[in-house]
Scaffold this motif. Structure first.
Motif, mmCIF file in Angstrom:
data_model
loop_
_atom_site.group_PDB
_atom_site.id
_atom_site.type_symbol
_atom_site.label_atom_id
_atom_site.label_comp_id
_atom_site.label_asym_id
_atom_site.label_seq_id
_atom_site.Cartn_x
_atom_site.Cartn_y
_atom_site.Cartn_z
ATOM 1 N N UNK A 90 21.830 -12.379 4.591
ATOM 2 C CA UNK A 90 21.497 -11.182 3.985
ATOM 3 C C UNK A 90 21.743 -11.926 2.022
ATOM 4 N N UNK A 91 23.078 -12.262 2.081
ATOM 5 C CA UNK A 91 23.473 -12.706 0.563
ATOM 6 C C UNK A 91 22.946 -13.173 -0.718
ATOM 7 N N UNK A 92 21.852 -13.873 0.410
ATOM 8 C CA UNK A 92 20.485 -14.702 -0.488
ATOM 9 C C UNK A 92 20.016 -13.676 -1.034
ATOM 10 N N UNK A 93 19.194 -12.922 0.160
ATOM 11 C CA UNK A 93 18.230 -12.314 -0.414
ATOM 12 C C UNK A 93 18.253 -11.063 -1.538
ATOM 13 N N UNK A 94 20.036 -10.663 -0.739
ATOM 14 C CA UNK A 94 20.611 -9.655 -2.425
ATOM 15 C C UNK A 94 20.236 -10.464 -3.959
ATOM 16 N N UNK A 95 20.476 -11.249 -3.703
ATOM 17 C CA UNK A 95 20.672 -12.928 -4.700
ATOM 18 C C UNK A 95 18.587 -12.811 -5.057
ATOM 19 N N UNK A 96 18.115 -12.806 -4.315
ATOM 20 C CA UNK A 96 17.083 -13.101 -4.421
ATOM 21 C C UNK A 96 16.204 -11.949 -5.426
ATOM 22 N N UNK A 97 16.796 -10.639 -4.959
ATOM 23 C CA UNK A 97 15.990 -9.827 -5.023
ATOM 24 C C UNK A 97 16.462 -9.242 -6.836
ATOM 25 N N UNK A 98 17.977 -9.843 -6.607
ATOM 26 C CA UNK A 98 18.297 -8.814 -8.534
ATOM 27 C C UNK A 98 18.089 -10.953 -9.095
ATOM 28 N N UNK A 99 17.093 -11.727 -9.058
ATOM 29 C CA UNK A 99 17.166 -12.532 -9.920
ATOM 30 C C UNK A 99 15.478 -12.546 -10.382
ATOM 31 N N UNK A 148 0.600 -1.235 -0.201
ATOM 32 C CA UNK A 148 0.002 0.048 0.099
ATOM 33 C C UNK A 148 0.818 1.249 0.116
ATOM 34 N N UNK A 149 2.124 1.086 0.701
ATOM 35 C CA UNK A 149 2.932 1.910 -0.063
ATOM 36 C C UNK A 149 3.619 3.150 -1.211
ATOM 37 N N UNK A 150 3.613 3.505 -1.459
ATOM 38 C CA UNK A 150 3.706 4.710 -2.640
ATOM 39 C C UNK A 150 5.059 4.321 -3.292
ATOM 40 N N UNK A 151 5.076 4.743 -4.395
ATOM 41 C CA UNK A 151 6.825 3.999 -4.822
ATOM 42 C C UNK A 151 7.443 5.169 -4.780
ATOM 43 N N UNK A 152 7.098 6.587 -3.772
ATOM 44 C CA UNK A 152 8.780 6.968 -3.373
ATOM 45 C C UNK A 152 9.148 5.804 -2.224
ATOM 46 N N UNK A 153 8.159 5.800 -1.152
ATOM 47 C CA UNK A 153 8.988 5.163 -0.434
ATOM 48 C C UNK A 153 9.221 3.235 -0.223
ATOM 49 N N UNK A 154 8.822 3.207 -1.163
ATOM 50 C CA UNK A 154 9.043 1.323 -1.485
ATOM 51 C C UNK A 154 10.686 1.378 -2.255
ATOM 52 N N UNK A 155 10.383 3.058 -3.307
ATOM 53 C CA UNK A 155 12.020 2.752 -3.431
ATOM 54 C C UNK A 155 12.722 2.616 -2.482
ATOM 55 N N UNK A 156 12.600 4.476 -2.068
ATOM 56 C CA UNK A 156 13.158 4.055 -0.327
ATOM 57 C C UNK A 156 13.807 2.719 0.502
ATOM 58 N N UNK A 157 12.743 2.594 0.777
ATOM 59 C CA UNK A 157 12.872 1.005 1.616
ATOM 60 C C UNK A 157 13.461 -0.205 1.031
ATOM 61 N N UNK A 158 14.091 0.027 -0.527
ATOM 62 C CA UNK A 158 14.634 -0.996 -0.990
ATOM 63 C C UNK A 158 15.950 -0.572 -1.433
ATOM 64 N N UNK A 159 16.641 0.873 -1.280
ATOM 65 C CA UNK A 159 17.849 1.483 -0.865
ATOM 66 C C UNK A 159 17.962 1.504 0.288
ATOM 67 N N UNK A 160 17.646 1.811 1.186
ATOM 68 C CA UNK A 160 17.906 1.333 2.883
ATOM 69 C C UNK A 160 18.783 -0.309 2.221
ATOM 70 N N UNK A 161 17.635 -0.844 2.243
ATOM 71 C CA UNK A 161 17.819 -2.645 2.466
ATOM 72 C C UNK A 161 19.127 -3.139 1.618
ATOM 73 N N UNK A 162 19.252 -2.178 0.260
ATOM 74 C CA UNK A 162 20.653 -2.671 -0.501
ATOM 75 C C UNK A 162 21.543 -2.285 0.630
ATOM 76 N N UNK A 163 21.866 -1.212 0.781
ATOM 77 C CA UNK A 163 22.888 -0.471 1.491
ATOM 78 C C UNK A 163 22.783 -1.226 2.803
ATOM 79 N N UNK A 164 21.649 -0.994 3.693
ATOM 80 C CA UNK A 164 22.316 -2.120 5.084
ATOM 81 C C UNK A 164 22.766 -3.858 4.795
ATOM 82 N N UNK A 165 22.534 -3.816 3.783
ATOM 83 C CA UNK A 165 22.702 -5.818 4.159
ATOM 84 C C UNK A 165 24.550 -5.661 3.032
ATOM 85 N N UNK A 166 24.341 -4.628 1.974
ATOM 86 C CA UNK A 166 26.424 -4.488 1.296
ATOM 87 C C UNK A 166 27.032 -4.249 3.267
ATOM 88 N N UNK A 167 26.724 -3.278 4.192
ATOM 89 C CA UNK A 167 27.608 -3.048 4.957
ATOM 90 C C UNK A 167 27.063 -4.323 6.232
#
Length: 372
Positions: free
Chosen positions: A113-122, A56-75
């Protein structure tokens, strides 16, 4: 439906509707094929989207949550790798059982975390290889459950060493812990697969569990672990406070900042931040999803800081290694890399162990909380 950019069509709540989240129609051919372009936004909070509010979130928040997740997982991936390298490189640091438990937890977090990123990009390959999504979902489910089991074992070990009055001897301690930590998730995953392989697939915009399988095979075990860990957390913090009040004079009373740091480190280690997903109700859902994504993707960073970077014995080992490399005689016949590897894997001198202050032992092997 036809895909040109990773379009994947899924049933909504398994009742026959088509999911069009993030998809736009870009054209229609004469062969009655509709061409779509989709931007799949995946964030870590989707794994615990209990109330299905993330869609139900708008596209802006979805994108922000995705960016936060990818950066956090990478760190966190980088920090977990450093932590594992540290404990594997220095043999003296991994001699005690608490460190071995921590290493298993770090490996489970790293893989999840590695699998989450793999799932996201697969997701883009799902229409081409449908089995890929099922495989990714199974592996992600297994390692996330393993993270939970090893956090429960961390809590149980704390209870034995810090709360239980009498020492308890457990034969084949680490073998039994490994059987529980790695075996229990395997049993849950195998049962879920045996009931219906379609329990794993593309659900809620991510390769994950179906609705009912999510509640039974993931949410239920996670809630049990969180309740157990919360009880242990309360007992351990109470024990720490009581020790400080009984064994220290007023002038030497435990520093409040250090005590707070110890409590926060325990909170992170036991993964109690996963309970945030239960609070993602109505208007609070957006804020809680941000907090959940930040706290849980950065768990690896917090563990590295509290249980590796701030540990005096870890600092000493790295300092000794770098000093040894820097002061190596220029006429040495060995290359720098070879001598460094020998240093990393050699046994510690017994005299060093005898002169090692008792306050530099691992946190769980000491009744004092000063090494949190």
């Amino acid at each position: 439906m036809h895909s040109t950019n990773g379009v994947y069509i899924a049933l909504i709540d398994d009742v026959g509707g088509w999911s069009t989240d993030g998809c736009n129609v870009s054209g229609q051919s004469s062969n009655n094929f509709t061409t779509c372009e989709c931007d799949h936004l995946t964030n870590f909070a989707l794994l615990m989207d209990v109330y299905r509010t993330a869609s139900e979130f708008d596209e802006g928040h979805k994108k922000a949550l995705s960016i936060v997740s990818y950066i956090g997982c990478g760190i966190s991936l980088f920090c977990m790798l450093l932590t594992l390298i540290t404990f594997l490189a220095f043999r003296r640091l991994r001699k005690d059982n608490p460190t071995k438990i921590l290493m298993n937890l770090c490996f489970a977090i790293f893989m999840s975390l590695l699998l989450f990123l793999a799932v996201s990009f697969s997701v883009d390959f799902v229409p081409i290889i449908p089995e890929l999504c099922t495989t990714m979902a199974v592996l992600l489910h297994y390692f996330l459950l393993a993270v939970m089991m090893w956090m429960a074992l961390e809590a149980f070990n704390m209870y034995l060493l810090l709360v239980k009055i009498f020492k308890t001897y457990i034969r084949h301690f680490m073998l039994k812990f490994c059987l529980f930590g790695w075996g229990t998730p395997m049993v849950i995953v195998m049962i879920t697969l045996a009931i219906d392989i379609d329990n794993y697939g593309y659900y809620n915009n991510i390769c994950w569990l179906s609705r009912y399988a999510f509640f039974a095979a993931f949410l239920a075990p996670v809630c049990l672990v969180l309740i157990f860990n919360t009880v242990i957390y309360i007992l351990v913090v109470h024990q720490i406070c009581s020790l400080n009040s009984k064994n220290m004079s007023t002038s030497d009373r435990y520093d409040k900042a250090a005590q707070l740091r110890g409590s926060v480190s325990l909170f992170v280690l036991l993964g109690i931040t996963w309970a945030l997903a239960i609070l993602a109700i109505s208007e609070a859902g957006l804020v809680v999803n941000y907090l959940f994504a930040i706290a849980n993707t950065l768990q690896g960073l917090f563990i590295f800081i509290f249980f590796c970077a701030l540990k005096k014995d870890v600092q000493k080992e790295w300092r000794n290694m770098f000093c040894s490399c820097c002061h190596r005689p220029s006429g040495s016949a060995e290359s720098g890399s070879t001598s460094a590897m020998k240093y990393l894997h050699r046994d510690t001198d017994k005299t060093d162990l005898k002169s090692e202050p008792s306050t530099e032992k691992h946190i769980y092997n000491n009744k004092s909380s000063s090494e949190f």
